[in-house]
Motif scaffolding. Structure first.
Motif, PDB file in Angstrom:
ATOM      1  N   UNK A 260       0.845  -1.213   0.000  1.00 46.27           N
ATOM      2  CA  UNK A 260       0.000   0.000   0.000  1.00 46.27           C
ATOM      3  C   UNK A 260       0.878   1.261   0.000  1.00 46.27           C
ATOM      4  N   UNK A 261       0.211   2.386  -0.033  1.00 44.46           N
ATOM      5  CA  UNK A 261       0.923   3.670  -0.028  1.00 44.46           C
ATOM      6  C   UNK A 261       1.164   4.242   1.351  1.00 44.46           C
ATOM      7  N   UNK A 262       0.915   3.472   2.386  1.00 44.97           N
ATOM      8  CA  UNK A 262       1.011   3.997   3.758  1.00 44.97           C
ATOM      9  C   UNK A 262       2.456   4.396   4.080  1.00 44.97           C
ATOM     10  N   UNK A 263       2.614   5.509   4.829  1.00 48.00           N
ATOM     11  CA  UNK A 263       3.970   5.999   5.116  1.00 48.00           C
ATOM     12  C   UNK A 263       4.301   6.052   6.603  1.00 48.00           C
ATOM     13  N   UNK A 264       3.302   5.930   7.462  1.00 51.68           N
ATOM     14  CA  UNK A 264       3.625   5.968   8.890  1.00 51.68           C
ATOM     15  C   UNK A 264       2.615   5.117   9.658  1.00 51.68           C
ATOM     16  N   UNK A 265       3.035   4.707  10.844  1.00 48.85           N
ATOM     17  CA  UNK A 265       2.145   3.839  11.611  1.00 48.85           C
ATOM     18  C   UNK A 265       2.120   4.246  13.089  1.00 48.85           C
ATOM     19  N   UNK A 266       0.928   4.168  13.640  1.00 46.56           N
ATOM     20  CA  UNK A 266       0.700   4.483  15.053  1.00 46.56           C
ATOM     21  C   UNK A 266       0.018   3.280  15.692  1.00 46.56           C
ATOM     22  N   UNK A 267       0.600   2.790  16.777  1.00 44.98           N
ATOM     23  CA  UNK A 267      -0.032   1.670  17.481  1.00 44.98           C
ATOM     24  C   UNK A 267      -0.184   2.118  18.936  1.00 44.98           C
ATOM     25  N   UNK A 268      -1.401   2.498  19.279  1.00 50.22           N
ATOM     26  CA  UNK A 268      -1.638   3.168  20.563  1.00 50.22           C
ATOM     27  C   UNK A 268      -1.568   2.202  21.740  1.00 50.22           C
ATOM     28  N   UNK A 269      -0.605   2.477  22.611  1.00 51.97           N
ATOM     29  CA  UNK A 269      -0.442   1.642  23.806  1.00 51.97           C
ATOM     30  C   UNK A 269      -1.346   2.148  24.941  1.00 51.97           C
ATOM     31  N   UNK A 270      -1.816   3.354  24.805  1.00 47.93           N
ATOM     32  CA  UNK A 270      -2.811   4.002  25.680  1.00 47.93           C
ATOM     33  C   UNK A 270      -2.276   4.416  27.045  1.00 47.93           C
ATOM     34  N   UNK A 271      -1.529   3.539  27.701  1.00 48.85           N
ATOM     35  CA  UNK A 271      -1.002   3.886  29.023  1.00 48.85           C
ATOM     36  C   UNK A 271       0.379   3.236  29.170  1.00 48.85           C
ATOM     37  N   UNK A 272       1.351   4.044  29.625  1.00 53.03           N
ATOM     38  CA  UNK A 272       2.733   3.552  29.641  1.00 53.03           C
ATOM     39  C   UNK A 272       3.101   2.976  31.003  1.00 53.03           C
TER      40      UNK A 272
END
Lengths: 411, 155
Positions: A260-272
């Motif tokens: 695909x053309x995707x260029x960045x990714x975010x994977x939300x951990x929500x709380x560290x």
């Protein structure tokens, strides 16, 4: 507000290096906003974007016929939903023909409603209203291919999240579908791109779907289908874009990047914090786990590159009762230490101010103090500087929901 | 007076220099042909989003720090304009109007920000104006030989 907390003016005086407009936005996110009748009279449905299509619900439980959000004079987007007056929100009013933000009767700033995109009222060839296929922020096209989060199938969704309850309301009130079709996406993006100078990025997010041969394969397959439909409209293979998804494996991310053309990714951990992650995000903990989530974020850097991978935290939820930290000092130290661990490996952390929405497990609680959010934002942006991590794909302009990355345009 | 001078920013032959200030307090002067005015505000269109000027303008807006604009006109007059960045237009129909104008002028070219500045002070800096001002206000600041009878008679 507890009197042990500093008010806006006191925090502003204590942190003169923090821009007042970003501090104001942060506080609006904390406290919410209320539109007066006069402010609503200024809404022109042919010109202004109304709410309703967002993935999360509002603080007052109502969906539409109010402005989606507004902009401050520095171009900062304020994404705050209408809030009941009894919760002491900021007020948007119309005074002397201007839209203004007020607090305790004092005019603070002129504000501007978001302009409605040209494609919003158009329909696809299948008859779908385009605004229900792709929604917009001032400069971002926003797709939610799947509005259902499967973690909720056994009540293990994130405790602060109202995605499924909001979907039910959207289905009832505005005929929102839980899934969208690739052809509708392709046609809507094509129409959106006809508006010169309007959009700078595309963002896709969905509820988690752990189904498939390997967990989340089905989620990945669907993203690929949608992203390829978007890609048909671009002359280049890659286009400025962000995928906010579950923590995918390296193989799944590689597929997404290659196909695909995707260029960045975010994977939300929500709380560290590992313990709180287990309590607040039981579905994520069960299907991935805290350490594995972090590992997959770092793996993603190998594929997407430094400055193109990040994780989001719902800031303040680390203080939620009964599991959270009991002091802001402790919460801040723990959060920034974990954020630094990730930053040192090329992963940026951005924060979203926790809004204790109705219809969530944590409804009725209070978020953190303004000072906490100011210190957190300064800390997160300082980490990006220390580790030389650009946040261009998730900054004030591409996103607008992170007070810390709002700072990146000048710091 | 102010409005007339501001409008001279629009003259094609005028040289316009925008001076912002960096993190260390050092001036950052840049020739900005895109500066123009409607007689009330000054508008500056920034093409490069990550430019130093764009960054310093943001800080000026955030922290209420004015910037300077030096204007040199074709009749060799110079003006120093002090202005406060008031608004950064980065989206919406107003932005799109500027964006389309830029594309029309330069072809496939991007636009980052339309800055709106409020003029705070306009001072003519042309030499003859400044000399006259100095003579009137600071009579001690000259060399006595210029006042000598012999020299005055020669003039």
């Amino acid at each position: 507000m507890s009197r042990s907390q500093l008010n806006f003016e006191e925090v502003s005086a204590k942190y003169p290096e923090f821009p007042r407009l970003i501090m104001l936005k942060t506080d609006i996110h904390r406290r919410g906003v209320f539109y007066t009748e006069k402010a609503l009279e200024a809404v022109d449905v042919t010109k202004h974007q109304l709410g309703g299509t967002h993935i999360f619900g509002t603080r007052d439980g109502k969906l539409t016929q109010r402005p989606e959000a507004f902009i401050l004079r520095d171009g900062t987007s304020v994404l705050s939903t209408p809030t009941p007056l009894e919760d002491s929100p900021y007020i948007v009013d119309q005074i002397d023909g201007k839209l203004v933000l007020t607090d305790e009767g004092k005019i603070l700033e002129e504000v501007f409603f978001w302009d409605k995109p040209d494609f919003y009222d158009q329909k696809t060839s299948s008859g779908a209203l385009m605004q229900n296929i792709v929604s917009a922020r001032p400069q971002r096209l926003y797709l939610i291919p799947n509005r259902y989060c499967h973690f909720w199938s056994d009540d293990s969704g994130c405790r602060f999240c109202d995605i499924v309850n909001n979907l039910k309301q959207q289905k009832d009130e505005i005929d929102m579908q839980s899934k969208i079709k690739a052809k509708d996406v392709c046609e809507t993006i094509k129409e959106a791109l006809k508006e010169p100078g309007r959009f700078t990025a595309i963002c896709i997010t969905s509820g988690s779907d752990f189904h498939g041969k390997d967990p989340f394969d089905k989620e990945v397959d669907y993203y690929i289908e949608i992203l390829q439909a978007i890609g048909e409209n671009f002359a280049t293979k890659k286009f400025p874009s962000q995928l906010i998804c579950s923590a995918l494996t390296k193989e799944q991310l590689q597929r997404l990047y290659d196909e695909t053309g995707i260029t960045s990714v975010t994977m939300d951990i929500e709380v560290l914090d590992e313990r709180l992650f287990g309590e607040i995000c039981p579905g994520k903990a069960k299907w991935v786990g805290y350490d594995e989530w972090k590992k997959r974020l770092v793996d993603a850097v190998e594929i997407f590159g430094r400055g193109r991978v990040n994780t989001g935290i719902v800031s303040g939820v680390e203080l939620a009762k009964p599991y959270g930290f009991t002091s802001e000092e402790e919460a801040l130290a723990a959060t920034l230490a974990e954020a630094e661990d990730l930053a040192s490996k090329g992963v940026s952390t951005v924060n979203m101010v926790w809004v204790p929405r109705p219809n969530t497990h944590l409804a009725g609680q209070k978020n953190a103090s303004l000072e906490y959010y100011v210190r957190l934002s300064l800390g997160l942006q300082a980490l990006r500087r220390k580790y030389d991590l650009p946040i261009d794909f998730d900054d004030y302009r591409r996103c607008g929901n992170h007070p810390d990355s709002d700072l990146a345009r000048a710091f | 007076m102010g409005n007339e001078i501001l409008k001279r920013i629009n003259e094609k032959e005028s040289v316009k220099i925008l001076v912002t200030v960096d993190e260390n307090g050092l001036p950052h002067p840049v020739v900005k042909d895109s500066l123009h005015s409607d007689g009330e505000h000054i508008i500056y269109t920034e093409y490069i989003e990550s430019s130093r000027t764009n960054r310093y303008m943001t800080k000026s807006l955030w922290f209420d720090k004015p910037v300077s604009i030096l204007l040199l006109t074709k009749d060799e007059k110079s003006f120093l304009i002090t202005a406060q960045p008031h608004r950064a237009i980065v989206n919406g129909k107003a932005f799109q109007t500027y964006y389309e104008a830029v594309q029309k002028q330069y072809g496939d070219f991007d636009l980052s920000t339309v800055w709106v500045l409020k003029p705070l002070e306009i001072k003519e800096q042309s030499l003859h104006v400044r000399v006259k001002e100095e003579e009137n206000k600071r009579p001690y600041f000259l060399h006595l030989d210029r006042l000598a009878k012999e020299k005055q008679e020669r003039l």
